[in-house]
Design a protein around this motif. Sequence first.
Motif, mmCIF file in Angstrom:
data_model
loop_
_atom_site.group_PDB
_atom_site.id
_atom_site.type_symbol
_atom_site.label_atom_id
_atom_site.label_comp_id
_atom_site.label_asym_id
_atom_site.label_seq_id
_atom_site.Cartn_x
_atom_site.Cartn_y
_atom_site.Cartn_z
ATOM 1 N N ASN A 180 2.018 0.209 1.484
ATOM 2 C CA ASN A 180 1.600 -1.142 1.082
ATOM 3 C C ASN A 180 1.153 -1.964 2.290
ATOM 4 O O ASN A 180 0.155 -2.694 2.237
ATOM 5 C CB ASN A 180 2.731 -1.857 0.355
ATOM 6 N N ARG A 181 1.887 -1.843 3.395
ATOM 7 C CA ARG A 181 1.525 -2.604 4.588
ATOM 8 C C ARG A 181 0.174 -2.157 5.144
ATOM 9 O O ARG A 181 -0.599 -2.979 5.663
ATOM 10 C CB ARG A 181 2.612 -2.464 5.659
ATOM 11 N N LEU A 182 -0.115 -0.874 5.046
ATOM 12 C CA LEU A 182 -1.382 -0.348 5.560
ATOM 13 C C LEU A 182 -2.580 -0.852 4.757
ATOM 14 O O LEU A 182 -3.726 -0.720 5.197
ATOM 15 C CB LEU A 182 -1.365 1.189 5.557
ATOM 16 N N GLN A 183 -2.321 -1.435 3.590
ATOM 17 C CA GLN A 183 -3.397 -2.029 2.793
ATOM 18 C C GLN A 183 -3.641 -3.488 3.162
ATOM 19 O O GLN A 183 -4.502 -4.150 2.571
ATOM 20 C CB GLN A 183 -3.067 -1.903 1.308
ATOM 21 N N SER A 184 -2.883 -3.980 4.138
ATOM 22 C CA SER A 184 -3.039 -5.356 4.618
ATOM 23 C C SER A 184 -3.928 -5.383 5.856
ATOM 24 O O SER A 184 -3.704 -4.624 6.807
ATOM 25 C CB SER A 184 -1.665 -5.954 4.950
ATOM 26 N N GLU A 185 -4.914 -6.265 5.854
ATOM 27 C CA GLU A 185 -5.803 -6.374 7.008
ATOM 28 C C GLU A 185 -5.048 -6.845 8.245
ATOM 29 O O GLU A 185 -5.261 -6.333 9.351
ATOM 30 C CB GLU A 185 -6.954 -7.332 6.692
ATOM 31 N N ARG A 186 -4.146 -7.805 8.078
ATOM 32 C CA ARG A 186 -3.388 -8.333 9.209
ATOM 33 C C ARG A 186 -2.482 -7.267 9.817
ATOM 34 O O ARG A 186 -2.427 -7.088 11.040
ATOM 35 C CB ARG A 186 -2.563 -9.552 8.761
ATOM 36 N N ALA A 196 -8.788 3.917 -3.945
ATOM 37 C CA ALA A 196 -10.127 4.500 -4.080
ATOM 38 C C ALA A 196 -10.966 3.846 -5.170
ATOM 39 O O ALA A 196 -12.182 3.727 -5.023
ATOM 40 C CB ALA A 196 -10.018 6.007 -4.324
ATOM 41 N N ASP A 197 -10.337 3.437 -6.278
ATOM 42 C CA ASP A 197 -11.121 2.860 -7.378
ATOM 43 C C ASP A 197 -11.149 1.333 -7.349
ATOM 44 O O ASP A 197 -11.517 0.685 -8.334
ATOM 45 C CB ASP A 197 -10.605 3.354 -8.734
ATOM 46 N N SER A 198 -10.757 0.728 -6.224
ATOM 47 C CA SER A 198 -10.820 -0.729 -6.085
ATOM 48 C C SER A 198 -12.157 -1.121 -5.449
ATOM 49 O O SER A 198 -12.971 -0.272 -5.086
ATOM 50 C CB SER A 198 -9.657 -1.242 -5.228
ATOM 51 N N GLU A 199 -12.380 -2.420 -5.308
ATOM 52 C CA GLU A 199 -13.581 -2.908 -4.640
ATOM 53 C C GLU A 199 -13.317 -3.006 -3.134
ATOM 54 O O GLU A 199 -12.352 -3.637 -2.712
ATOM 55 C CB GLU A 199 -13.984 -4.270 -5.196
ATOM 56 N N TYR A 200 -14.182 -2.392 -2.346
ATOM 57 C CA TYR A 200 -14.033 -2.413 -0.892
ATOM 58 C C TYR A 200 -15.387 -2.086 -0.267
ATOM 59 O O TYR A 200 -16.315 -1.622 -0.945
ATOM 60 C CB TYR A 200 -12.962 -1.405 -0.422
ATOM 61 N N ASP A 201 -15.490 -2.324 1.028
ATOM 62 C CA ASP A 201 -16.730 -2.061 1.758
ATOM 63 C C ASP A 201 -16.790 -0.566 2.078
ATOM 64 O O ASP A 201 -16.235 -0.106 3.077
ATOM 65 C CB ASP A 201 -16.752 -2.910 3.037
ATOM 66 N N ALA A 202 -17.478 0.191 1.228
ATOM 67 C CA ALA A 202 -17.441 1.653 1.312
ATOM 68 C C ALA A 202 -17.912 2.188 2.653
ATOM 69 O O ALA A 202 -17.457 3.249 3.096
ATOM 70 C CB ALA A 202 -18.286 2.254 0.184
ATOM 71 N N VAL A 203 -18.800 1.479 3.326
ATOM 72 C CA VAL A 203 -19.329 1.973 4.590
ATOM 73 C C VAL A 203 -18.263 1.988 5.679
ATOM 74 O O VAL A 203 -18.417 2.665 6.702
ATOM 75 C CB VAL A 203 -20.537 1.113 5.028
ATOM 76 N N LYS A 211 -5.026 7.867 -5.343
ATOM 77 C CA LYS A 211 -6.085 8.169 -4.396
ATOM 78 C C LYS A 211 -6.422 6.927 -3.566
ATOM 79 O O LYS A 211 -6.661 5.858 -4.111
ATOM 80 C CB LYS A 211 -7.329 8.672 -5.117
ATOM 81 N N TYR A 212 -6.442 7.121 -2.231
ATOM 82 C CA TYR A 212 -6.786 6.056 -1.304
ATOM 83 C C TYR A 212 -7.975 6.506 -0.444
ATOM 84 O O TYR A 212 -8.285 7.700 -0.355
ATOM 85 C CB TYR A 212 -5.605 5.729 -0.381
ATOM 86 N N LYS A 213 -8.608 5.541 0.195
ATOM 87 C CA LYS A 213 -9.621 5.825 1.207
ATOM 88 C C LYS A 213 -9.100 5.325 2.552
ATOM 89 O O LYS A 213 -8.499 4.247 2.637
ATOM 90 C CB LYS A 213 -10.947 5.125 0.868
ATOM 91 N N LEU A 214 -9.339 6.115 3.596
ATOM 92 C CA LEU A 214 -8.872 5.787 4.943
ATOM 93 C C LEU A 214 -9.989 5.136 5.742
ATOM 94 O O LEU A 214 -11.130 5.604 5.731
ATOM 95 C CB LEU A 214 -8.398 7.058 5.653
ATOM 96 N N CYS A 215 -9.647 4.082 6.453
ATOM 97 C CA CYS A 215 -10.624 3.355 7.257
ATOM 98 C C CYS A 215 -11.251 4.272 8.309
ATOM 99 O O CYS A 215 -10.568 5.081 8.936
ATOM 100 C CB CYS A 215 -9.959 2.158 7.932
#
Length: 279
Positions: free
Chosen positions: A208-214, A230-237, A250-254
């Motif tokens: 959960n913390r890793l999903q925080s920008e701060r 993975a199925d949320s809205e985010y900057d895919a690039v 499912k998650y996407k890694l920065c």
Amino acid sequence: LQQAECDALGVCSNDRMNEIYAVDVAFHESGLNYGGLDETVVRVVKKCLRTAMCIYGYFGVKKAEIIFASPKINRQILDALRPCFVDINNIIQEMGFEFDFRIIANSDFSNLVLEPILEISGNVADTAELFMRSYQMLSLFDKKSLKDTKNVEKQKPETTIRNYQLSKDYVNIKNNQDDYAELKVGQIARIIMREILESGKVDADEINRLQSERYSKDSLGLNYPALVIADSEYDAVRYYSDPILINGVKYKLCSQWFETPANDDRPYLIDWIKKYKDK
């Protein structure tokens, strides 16, 4: 005149420079051997020097990284090769060239060649790439049964067990930053951090913390959340395309990892890996 060739040639181009990489790969199941110690050493040195001259002849450049790679080189041969590579590097520099000759073998071959290839295997759809297709086919079957090496040992030779172990545990977490010297920070994240996240070693609170920008900025130096669903809205690039499965989600890694004087994410990432690798 003996024909000269290399197995793989790569060019990395940017605004400042072009970098050329040439690789010769040799696989002998019982260990690299071209007919005795002296003959093996001579042939490897000749291969590397011919590759250097081909690069100079075709591209007109005096600088390239030339690699001889083999998954298994017995200690006697490797000990004889290493000083030869020091000598040819010195000799070639005295002649005005900047070629860098090096060997990748044994555990280095696993860490720097095999593991990164297996990591991206899920994204390769080229049916002509036989190694990739074979590994993907193996992954389709029951991994639990594949892990039962006790029964396999009774039926297969030791080399088969070792090769299986490479595919089963293809990410080997190391103890300090020096062990990642050959990998860029993005590769460390995509290979090592991904393996830790998928292993179940990271608790739900940290996910959960890793999903925080701060938190991602403070703990990893990132300017974006380290993980997004993975199925949320985010900057895919800003994220790797291949998803990570964590506890059924499912998650996407920065993908925005940098190593610059003004923004060096590497020490943050290494510290994070050390925290979880032994759990």
